[in-house]
Design an enzyme around this catalytic site. Structure first.
Site, PDB file in Angstrom:
ATOM      1  N   ASP A  70     -28.263  63.051  73.422  1.00 37.84           N
ATOM      2  CA  ASP A  70     -28.848  64.079  74.294  1.00 37.84           C
ATOM      3  C   ASP A  70     -28.689  65.459  73.657  1.00 37.84           C
ATOM      4  O   ASP A  70     -27.880  65.641  72.745  1.00 37.84           O
ATOM      5  CB  ASP A  70     -28.206  64.058  75.691  1.00 37.84           C
ATOM      6  CG  ASP A  70     -26.682  64.219  75.644  1.00 37.84           C
ATOM      7  OD1 ASP A  70     -26.120  64.456  74.550  1.00 37.84           O
ATOM      8  OD2 ASP A  70     -26.059  64.120  76.706  1.00 37.84           O
ATOM      9  N   ASN A 139     -19.777  65.193  87.089  1.00 38.62           N
ATOM     10  CA  ASN A 139     -20.645  64.804  88.205  1.00 38.62           C
ATOM     11  C   ASN A 139     -21.138  63.358  88.070  1.00 38.62           C
ATOM     12  O   ASN A 139     -22.063  62.945  88.759  1.00 38.62           O
ATOM     13  CB  ASN A 139     -21.845  65.757  88.312  1.00 38.62           C
ATOM     14  CG  ASN A 139     -22.755  65.686  87.101  1.00 38.62           C
ATOM     15  OD1 ASN A 139     -22.475  64.982  86.132  1.00 38.62           O
ATOM     16  ND2 ASN A 139     -23.858  66.410  87.147  1.00 38.62           N
ATOM     17  N   HIS A 141     -22.463  61.972  85.321  1.00 37.98           N
ATOM     18  CA  HIS A 141     -23.580  61.735  84.386  1.00 37.98           C
ATOM     19  C   HIS A 141     -23.101  60.988  83.139  1.00 37.98           C
ATOM     20  O   HIS A 141     -21.936  61.043  82.752  1.00 37.98           O
ATOM     21  CB  HIS A 141     -24.334  63.023  84.042  1.00 37.98           C
ATOM     22  CG  HIS A 141     -23.641  63.996  83.153  1.00 37.98           C
ATOM     23  ND1 HIS A 141     -23.949  65.334  83.155  1.00 37.98           N
ATOM     24  CD2 HIS A 141     -22.672  63.843  82.218  1.00 37.98           C
ATOM     25  CE1 HIS A 141     -23.208  65.955  82.257  1.00 37.98           C
ATOM     26  NE2 HIS A 141     -22.413  65.071  81.676  1.00 37.98           N
ATOM     27  N   GLU A 146     -28.446  63.044  84.937  1.00 40.44           N
ATOM     28  CA  GLU A 146     -27.813  63.701  86.070  1.00 40.44           C
ATOM     29  C   GLU A 146     -27.965  62.854  87.331  1.00 40.44           C
ATOM     30  O   GLU A 146     -28.775  61.912  87.365  1.00 40.44           O
ATOM     31  CB  GLU A 146     -28.496  65.061  86.275  1.00 40.44           C
ATOM     32  CG  GLU A 146     -28.301  66.029  85.113  1.00 40.44           C
ATOM     33  CD  GLU A 146     -26.932  66.682  85.113  1.00 40.44           C
ATOM     34  OE1 GLU A 146     -25.920  65.962  84.978  1.00 40.44           O
ATOM     35  OE2 GLU A 146     -26.882  67.914  85.222  1.00 40.44           O
TER      36      GLU A 146
HETATM   37  P1  PGA Z   1     -16.536  66.145  78.202  1.00 39.77           P
HETATM   38  O1  PGA Z   1     -17.993  65.853  78.729  1.00 39.77           O
HETATM   39  O2  PGA Z   1     -16.206  65.079  77.224  1.00 39.77           O
HETATM   40  O3  PGA Z   1     -16.644  67.492  77.574  1.00 39.77           O
HETATM   41  O4  PGA Z   1     -15.633  66.110  79.395  1.00 39.77           O
HETATM   42  C1  PGA Z   1     -18.315  64.592  79.125  1.00 39.77           C
HETATM   43  C2  PGA Z   1     -19.775  64.548  79.490  1.00 39.77           C
HETATM   44  O5  PGA Z   1     -20.261  65.486  80.151  1.00 39.77           O
HETATM   45  O6  PGA Z   1     -20.437  63.578  79.119  1.00 39.77           O
END
Ligand code: PGA
Length: 253
Positions: A70, A139, A141, A146
């Protein structure tokens, strides 16, 4: 009892080593396979480990293909927000991953919709993903899928939630305004990978990891769709992040 494999590790370093071991195992047992690895804070240690192994010759990329998971929409890799740029600096360049074997998610294409379809075609012609490693968003995702993302969604443009934008702002200095849209492999794209590894670290993720792995399956928490492919799912998690998982989960290490 769910079918996924749970490994609760003692430390972030253990999580990182184990994830790197799985990457190495996949590319050695499936030469020329396609893999996708995430960006974020969680995988930093895994990348350090992979870079170290690449530099000392313990791991070689041969014909492995790398597909980006992504990135923000419309941001070339020189843009300060670019996740692909971060990936290049953190992993692809120091690990000497061959440029011609890297598939950049087409966030700057004139027609992102068509380019996303073509990206799926490239993935299919590489034989599909042998391995995907995922982080877990606050959240719920996975990639930038999302809340609201469908189980059969494919690579596409996604509007980011305020929560994701806020959570990602911590990685940038000053009053950074996080882009409002991203392009991500879809949930369906991710679930088709033959091996799926979820890495999670830290107490702040305990609630969302519990909802994702033990809560109801649905688009409110896109990571919950991983429960539908539990036979090929491996969760590598430290104690603080695993602290709310139910006792029905017997670790299989
Ligand atoms: P992070 O992000 O590893 O910075 O906690 C995880 C994500 O949003 O996929």
């Amino acid at each position: 009892m769910n079918g996924w494999k749970l490994t609760v590790v003692e430390s972030y370093a253990d999580m990182s080593r184990l994830a790197a071991d799985i990457v190495q195992h996949s590319i050695e047992h499936r030469p020329g396979c396609a893999i996708s690895l995430p960006t974020g804070e969680t995988p930093r240690g895994m990348y350090q480990e992979l870079v170290r192994r690449a530099q000392d010759g313990t791991i070689g990329w041969a014909h492995t293909r790398f597909f980006c998971l992504d990135d923000y929409l419309g941001r070339g890799k020189d843009d300060p927000f670019s996740l692909t740029g971060w990936l290049e600096r953190t992993f692809l360049q120091p690990a000497k991953f061959p440029e011609g074997q890297t598939h950049l998610i087409p966030t700057t294409a004139a027609n992102p919709h068509d380019a996303a379809i073509d990206y799926e075609r490239q993935l299919a012609s590489a034989g599909g993903l042998e391995l995907i490693v995922l982080g877990l968003g606050a959240n719920g995702h996975i990639g930038f899928n999302e809340p609201g993302s469908a189980i059969d969604s494919r690579t596409r443009v996604i509007d980011l939630t305020a929560e994701s934008r806020e959570s990602n702002a911590q990685y940038y200095e000053g009053d950074a305004t996080i882009p409002g849209q991203a392009m991500s492999m879809g949930v369906g794209t991710i679930l088709e990978a033959r091996r799926i590894v979820l890495i999670v670290s830290g107490e702040s993720k305990a609630g969302i990891v519990q909802r994702a792995l033990e809560g109801p399956v649905g688009p409110d928490v896109p990571a919950s769709f991983l429960q539908t492919v539990s036979a090929k799912l491996e969760v590598i998690i430290d104690h603080p992040a695993a602290s709310r998982l139910g006792t029905s989960q017997q670790p299989r290490t």
